[in-house]
Design an enzyme around this catalytic site. Structure first.
Site, short mmCIF file in Angstrom:
data_model
loop_
_atom_site.label_atom_id
_atom_site.label_comp_id
_atom_site.label_asym_id
_atom_site.label_seq_id
_atom_site.Cartn_x
_atom_site.Cartn_y
_atom_site.Cartn_z
N GLU A 1 -67.29 43.91 46.33
CA GLU A 1 -66.50 44.57 47.37
C GLU A 1 -66.11 46.00 47.00
O GLU A 1 -65.36 46.64 47.75
CB GLU A 1 -65.23 43.77 47.64
CG GLU A 1 -65.47 42.37 48.18
CD GLU A 1 -64.18 41.63 48.45
OE1 GLU A 1 -63.61 41.83 49.52
OE2 GLU A 1 -63.73 40.86 47.58
N GLU B 1 -58.63 30.77 54.84
CA GLU B 1 -58.33 31.51 53.62
C GLU B 1 -57.29 32.57 53.91
O GLU B 1 -56.95 32.83 55.07
CB GLU B 1 -59.59 32.17 53.06
CG GLU B 1 -60.19 33.23 53.98
CD GLU B 1 -61.45 33.86 53.39
OE1 GLU B 1 -62.15 33.20 52.62
OE2 GLU B 1 -61.71 35.03 53.72
N ASN C 1 -56.30 36.68 52.63
CA ASN C 1 -56.59 37.90 51.87
C ASN C 1 -55.28 38.63 51.61
O ASN C 1 -54.48 38.82 52.54
CB ASN C 1 -57.53 38.82 52.65
CG ASN C 1 -58.85 38.15 52.98
OD1 ASN C 1 -59.71 38.03 52.14
ND2 ASN C 1 -59.00 37.71 54.22
N SER D 1 -65.01 39.39 51.66
CA SER D 1 -65.94 40.17 52.48
C SER D 1 -67.21 39.40 52.83
O SER D 1 -68.25 39.99 53.09
CB SER D 1 -66.29 41.49 51.79
OG SER D 1 -65.13 42.28 51.65
N SER E 1 -60.55 48.65 60.12
CA SER E 1 -60.28 47.32 59.55
C SER E 1 -59.33 46.53 60.44
O SER E 1 -58.57 47.10 61.25
CB SER E 1 -59.69 47.46 58.15
OG SER E 1 -60.60 48.08 57.27
#
Length: 326
Positions: free
Chosen positions: A14, A286, A288, A164, A297
């Site tokens: 990443e 999940e 992040n 990612s 983003s």
């Protein structure tokens, strides 16, 4: 004026995305309040990169830099490293040891959330729904019949500690399952195989904003590919619709779960959690803790929808980091 070390890069696949996030942070910070420094963290070097692209090594004893005869020390670190060592607790533990304030969560929370298996296991007793899963460690005997009996087909094969969408595959047959396992092992020596959830994917930003936990407007993910893979995330092969096209009742349910997860894990700073909604029931995939921070983003998109400017989002993270240190 506060001296802000914006750390970027990292040791994982990443790193290029992280360099872009870090660049945006440096360009966006309010120059009337902050002096940003672009700090590149790689396995073979930690360096300050100045405006001329000249590199100056970081002194790891106190995270300072000697720049043209002057020692620069930093007031705070803005963490823009996706993956290891910025999202898995290593940098957080280092900063804790030297007493350096930073914008991300603490090292335990970072390590826990980076490890999908461990995070989901911690949350299950709290009633947080997740996909059916099967775990493998590199070197384990691969019993495809047992795996398929457990999770079914199609299924998702993921590295346990990566982001990612690197190394993630959707397997529809036994042969594809074996290929997917090999691919996942290229990113991590632990993998997680999950049942396919056929529903609406939403990404939910939860942040500590001005001292309160705030759930940002959600983003619906509509991938042109078979799932939200790297190409869909970063090469325009998806629609990211903010706010998500879900009814208010389901939105409130997802927001409540996302906020609970943030609280249960004693999180701080930024977070972005991924859910699949199946027949009105949200399943957590999940979390992040150092999400992408470019203008395109997802978290910045959500902040914009909440009328939070990018400069204010970053300023808030620094203010909270400095408050936490005092």
């Amino acid at each position: 004026m506060k001296h802000v070390a914006v750390i970027m890069g990292g040791y994982s696949s990443e790193y290029k995305i992280s360099l872009t996030s870090g660049k945006v942070v440096c360009e966006t910070l309010d120059r009337s309040k902050y002096i940003p420094y672009s700090i590149h963290i790689f396995e073979n070097k930690w360096v300050y990169v100045d405006d001329k692209n000249d590199e100056f090594p970081i002194d790891k004893n106190d995270f300072s830099v000697n720049y043209k005869g002057n020692k620069i020390t930093f007031d705070v670190v803005f963490n823009a490293i996706h993956g290891t060592p910025g999202e898995d607790g290593l940098m957080q533990a280092y900063f804790s040891l030297i007493g350096m304030p930073h914008t991300s969560c603490d090292y335990y929370q970072a390590a826990l959330t980076m490890n999908k298996r461990d995070m989901l296991s911690v949350l299950k007793p709290f009633g947080i729904k997740t996909a059916i899963s099967y775990y493998l460690n590199e070197g384990d005997v691969i019993n495809t019949e047992e795996i398929i009996q457990r999770v079914g087909l199609p299924c998702f094969v993921k590295p346990n500690r990566s982001g990612s969408s690197f190394g993630i595959s959707k397997a529809k047959t036994t042969e594809e399952l074996l290929t997917a396992i090999d691919l996942a092992y290229k990113e991590d020596n632990e993998i997680i195989i999950e049942s396919f959830l056929n529903g609406t994917e939403v990404s939910v930003g939860v942040i500590d904003y001005q001292g309160e936990i705030k759930v940002l407007p959600m983003t619906e993910i509509v991938s042109e590919n078979d799932f939200f893979d790297y190409e869909a995330k970063y090469l325009g092969k998806s629609q990211e619709i903010t706010p998500a096209r879900i009814d208010d009742k389901i939105r409130d349910k997802v927001a409540d779960i996302a906020s609970r997860v943030y609280t249960i894990l004693n999180m701080q700073g930024f977070s972005r959690s991924e859910f699949i909604i199946v027949d009105g029931v949200p399943f957590l995939l999940e979390m992040n803790t150092v999400p992408g921070l470019t203008n395109e983003s997802i978290l910045p998109q959500q902040a914009k929808a909440a009328n939070i400017a990018l400069a204010d989002l970053f300023d808030n993270a620094i203010v909270l980091a400095l408050q936490k240190a005092n």
